[in-house]
Design a protein around this motif. Structure first.
Motif, mmCIF file in Angstrom:
data_model
loop_
_atom_site.group_PDB
_atom_site.id
_atom_site.type_symbol
_atom_site.label_atom_id
_atom_site.label_comp_id
_atom_site.label_asym_id
_atom_site.label_seq_id
_atom_site.Cartn_x
_atom_site.Cartn_y
_atom_site.Cartn_z
ATOM 1 N N GLN A 62 0.824 -1.204 0.000
ATOM 2 C CA GLN A 62 0.000 0.000 0.000
ATOM 3 C C GLN A 62 0.865 1.263 0.000
ATOM 4 O O GLN A 62 0.542 2.263 -0.635
ATOM 5 C CB GLN A 62 -0.926 -0.004 1.222
ATOM 6 N N TRP A 63 1.952 1.222 0.739
ATOM 7 C CA TRP A 63 2.891 2.343 0.771
ATOM 8 C C TRP A 63 3.461 2.588 -0.624
ATOM 9 O O TRP A 63 3.560 3.736 -1.087
ATOM 10 C CB TRP A 63 3.998 2.034 1.776
ATOM 11 N N ALA A 64 3.820 1.518 -1.317
ATOM 12 C CA ALA A 64 4.353 1.654 -2.672
ATOM 13 C C ALA A 64 3.330 2.287 -3.607
ATOM 14 O O ALA A 64 3.659 3.189 -4.396
ATOM 15 C CB ALA A 64 4.783 0.283 -3.200
ATOM 16 N N SER A 65 2.081 1.828 -3.527
ATOM 17 C CA SER A 65 1.034 2.395 -4.384
ATOM 18 C C SER A 65 0.817 3.871 -4.077
ATOM 19 O O SER A 65 0.602 4.684 -4.987
ATOM 20 C CB SER A 65 -0.279 1.623 -4.189
ATOM 21 N N ALA A 66 0.875 4.223 -2.792
ATOM 22 C CA ALA A 66 0.692 5.626 -2.405
ATOM 23 C C ALA A 66 1.825 6.493 -2.936
ATOM 24 O O ALA A 66 1.604 7.626 -3.391
ATOM 25 C CB ALA A 66 0.606 5.735 -0.888
ATOM 26 N N ARG A 67 3.055 5.982 -2.887
ATOM 27 C CA ARG A 67 4.180 6.761 -3.424
ATOM 28 C C ARG A 67 4.032 6.961 -4.934
ATOM 29 O O ARG A 67 4.355 8.028 -5.460
ATOM 30 C CB ARG A 67 5.513 6.080 -3.108
ATOM 31 N N ALA A 68 3.549 5.931 -5.617
ATOM 32 C CA ALA A 68 3.313 6.082 -7.057
ATOM 33 C C ALA A 68 2.249 7.150 -7.309
ATOM 34 O O ALA A 68 2.369 7.951 -8.240
ATOM 35 C CB ALA A 68 2.883 4.744 -7.657
ATOM 36 N N SER A 71 3.813 10.577 -6.854
ATOM 37 C CA SER A 71 4.703 10.961 -7.961
ATOM 38 C C SER A 71 3.931 11.480 -9.164
ATOM 39 O O SER A 71 4.515 12.106 -10.053
ATOM 40 C CB SER A 71 5.576 9.769 -8.381
ATOM 41 N N ARG A 72 2.621 11.212 -9.200
ATOM 42 C CA ARG A 72 1.780 11.678 -10.306
ATOM 43 C C ARG A 72 0.797 12.757 -9.863
ATOM 44 O O ARG A 72 -0.140 13.096 -10.586
ATOM 45 C CB ARG A 72 1.004 10.497 -10.903
ATOM 46 N N GLY A 73 0.984 13.275 -8.636
ATOM 47 C CA GLY A 73 0.146 14.365 -8.167
ATOM 48 C C GLY A 73 -1.216 13.948 -7.669
ATOM 49 O O GLY A 73 -2.107 14.796 -7.539
ATOM 50 N N ARG A 74 -1.403 12.663 -7.360
ATOM 51 C CA ARG A 74 -2.710 12.181 -6.895
ATOM 52 C C ARG A 74 -2.704 12.084 -5.364
ATOM 53 O O ARG A 74 -2.738 10.997 -4.788
ATOM 54 C CB ARG A 74 -3.026 10.827 -7.531
ATOM 55 N N ALA A 75 -2.677 13.232 -4.711
ATOM 56 C CA ALA A 75 -2.556 13.260 -3.250
ATOM 57 C C ALA A 75 -3.754 12.658 -2.530
ATOM 58 O O ALA A 75 -3.572 11.904 -1.556
ATOM 59 C CB ALA A 75 -2.305 14.692 -2.784
ATOM 60 N N PRO A 76 -5.000 12.944 -2.917
ATOM 61 C CA PRO A 76 -6.123 12.347 -2.184
ATOM 62 C C PRO A 76 -6.105 10.819 -2.215
ATOM 63 O O PRO A 76 -6.402 10.165 -1.204
ATOM 64 C CB PRO A 76 -7.358 12.905 -2.909
ATOM 65 N N GLU A 77 -5.754 10.250 -3.375
ATOM 66 C CA GLU A 77 -5.684 8.789 -3.469
ATOM 67 C C GLU A 77 -4.580 8.233 -2.566
ATOM 68 O O GLU A 77 -4.766 7.212 -1.895
ATOM 69 C CB GLU A 77 -5.430 8.372 -4.923
ATOM 70 N N ALA A 78 -3.429 8.928 -2.541
ATOM 71 C CA ALA A 78 -2.322 8.486 -1.689
ATOM 72 C C ALA A 78 -2.721 8.545 -0.219
ATOM 73 O O ALA A 78 -2.413 7.636 0.565
ATOM 74 C CB ALA A 78 -1.087 9.354 -1.944
ATOM 75 N N ALA A 79 -3.408 9.610 0.177
ATOM 76 C CA ALA A 79 -3.842 9.745 1.569
ATOM 77 C C ALA A 79 -4.786 8.615 1.950
ATOM 78 O O ALA A 79 -4.685 8.044 3.050
ATOM 79 C CB ALA A 79 -4.503 11.104 1.780
ATOM 80 N N ALA A 80 -5.702 8.280 1.052
ATOM 81 C CA ALA A 80 -6.653 7.210 1.340
ATOM 82 C C ALA A 80 -5.954 5.861 1.474
ATOM 83 O O ALA A 80 -6.324 5.043 2.332
ATOM 84 C CB ALA A 80 -7.703 7.153 0.229
ATOM 85 N N ARG A 81 -4.937 5.617 0.668
ATOM 86 C CA ARG A 81 -4.204 4.350 0.759
ATOM 87 C C ARG A 81 -3.415 4.259 2.070
ATOM 88 O O ARG A 81 -3.296 3.185 2.670
ATOM 89 C CB ARG A 81 -3.229 4.211 -0.410
ATOM 90 N N LEU A 82 -2.841 5.383 2.503
ATOM 91 C CA LEU A 82 -1.949 5.352 3.653
ATOM 92 C C LEU A 82 -2.673 5.438 4.991
ATOM 93 O O LEU A 82 -2.100 5.090 6.024
ATOM 94 C CB LEU A 82 -0.940 6.505 3.551
ATOM 95 N N ARG A 83 -3.912 5.899 4.981
ATOM 96 C CA ARG A 83 -4.630 6.057 6.244
ATOM 97 C C ARG A 83 -4.664 4.760 7.056
ATOM 98 O O ARG A 83 -4.325 4.756 8.243
ATOM 99 C CB ARG A 83 -6.035 6.600 5.977
ATOM 100 N N THR A 109 -1.755 14.018 2.882
ATOM 101 C CA THR A 109 -2.889 14.714 3.498
ATOM 102 C C THR A 109 -2.760 16.223 3.359
ATOM 103 O O THR A 109 -3.747 16.918 3.098
ATOM 104 C CB THR A 109 -3.021 14.337 4.986
ATOM 105 N N ALA A 110 -1.536 16.752 3.511
ATOM 106 C CA ALA A 110 -1.345 18.198 3.384
ATOM 107 C C ALA A 110 -1.664 18.667 1.970
ATOM 108 O O ALA A 110 -2.355 19.674 1.773
ATOM 109 C CB ALA A 110 0.084 18.575 3.763
ATOM 110 N N LEU A 111 -1.171 17.932 0.969
ATOM 111 C CA LEU A 111 -1.422 18.326 -0.417
ATOM 112 C C LEU A 111 -2.884 18.137 -0.800
ATOM 113 O O LEU A 111 -3.380 18.800 -1.724
ATOM 114 C CB LEU A 111 -0.527 17.521 -1.359
#
Length: 328
Positions: A62-68, A71-83, A109-111
């Motif tokens: 999940q961490w790997a997917s969030a970092r990906a 890297s593409r500017g998808r902050a809300p999706e990354a936040a949801a994966r990492l929560r 979350t900040a972005l």
């Protein structure tokens, strides 16, 4: 090593080990910006992790997917994966991963405009950073503070960069530079933003972090800077001090030799040289030497270079070969 381990796990039927190795490969590819590779390895890791209850492999994937996503500017999706990854262990997070993933969670979350959700996690990370077991943690903590405190962000980013100098990890340093550059651009300080973003771009390229480099390049363009394929002004874009350092390095001097010649600290030389690389769009000392040769093909060596060679002659032939990194 992960690929070799994965082959061995496949030969011996160790499915749980294979799931962990797929997660490790997904993490590595999230640095490179290979979204398809991240998705493939994450899928394989999660398939086994869910069936066999492998919390660590699932958290890494999940961490790997969030970092990906980041890297593409998808902050809300990354936040949801990492929560769920950074939750306390009793609520589903994994003790060996959750604290390490907090800086990514704070960034996401900040972005995404959800900074309040990460404040308690940052305080927990501060405890981790104070223990001294992770050399990069103090720099990452300062970066987290910058993201959560926009009014004082400039000071926090400077502290983060200072801390990065005491630890290895160019990828994380480049991420700090990228976030700092974004903040400076939004503060309408385009020249300072461009300096940080160029430095981030070079560092990402040296790490092979293609997706992140594209983001830095996009931010550079948004700040009004020329595309990286056409460095602004070439050598003419350097300050006088940067030019002196560039000429010495192009002649083969190490950072320490440059520092002695110009009465600077090696760290100051390293800082200037990073900015030289970023301004010129070069990746190595060899590239810098070629650019100087093209700009001044018939010029004799500068007097500074002759002085460096004299010092080298007195103290022995300990010169280093040109390296792909600006540090000596």
């Amino acid at each position: 090593h992960a690929e070799e381990g994965l082959r061995a796990a496949g030969r011996t039927g160790q499915r749980n080990a294979a799931a962990h190795l797929h997660a490790v490969l997904a993490l590595a590819l999230s640095v490179e910006g290979d979204e398809a590779g991240v998705a493939a390895h994450t899928g394989r890791a999660m398939d086994t992790a869910r069936r066999h209850g492998l919390a660590q492999a699932a958290a890494l994937a999940q961490w790997a997917s969030a970092r990906a996503d980041l890297s593409r500017g998808r902050a809300p999706e990354a936040a949801a994966r990492l929560r769920p990854v950074v939750r306390p262990v009793a609520r589903g997070g994994h003790f060996a991963v959750r604290v390490l993933a907090i800086p990514c969670y704070v960034e996401a979350t900040a972005l995404a405009g959800q900074a309040g959700a990460a404040r308690s996690a940052v305080e927990e990370f501060a405890v981790w950073a104070s223990l001294g077991g992770d050399p990069q943690a103090p720099a990452l903590l300062a970066r987290c503070r910058a993201l959560l405190d926009p009014a004082e962000a400039g000071d926090w980013y400077e502290r983060a960069l200072h801390r990065h100098e005491a630890a290895s990890g160019e990828f994380e340093r480049a991420r700090t530079l990228l976030l700092y550059g974004k903040w400076l651009r939004r503060q309408r300080r385009p020249r300072e933003a461009a300096d940080r973003l160029r430095e981030a771009l070079v560092a990402f390229e040296q790490c092979g972090a293609r997706g992140w480099a594209e983001m830095a390049d996009s931010e550079l363009r948004a700040s009004g800077s020329a595309p990286r394929s056409r460095p602004e002004g070439g050598l003419a874009g350097l300050t006088a001090q940067q030019m002196r350092i560039a000429l010495l390095v192009a002649d083969g001097a190490t950072n320490r030799e440059v520092a002695v010649r110009l009465s600077l600290s090696p760290r100051t030389v390293d800082h200037h040289l990073r900015n030289v690389f970023a301004t010129l769009g070069v990746r190595s000392r060899v590239d810098l030497a070629r650019m100087v040769d093209r700009a001044h093909p018939a010029d004799p060596a500068p007097p500074e270079a002759a002085a460096v060679r004299a010092v080298r002659d007195r103290h022995g032939p300990h010169a280093e070969r040109p390296r792909a990194h600006p540090r000596a």
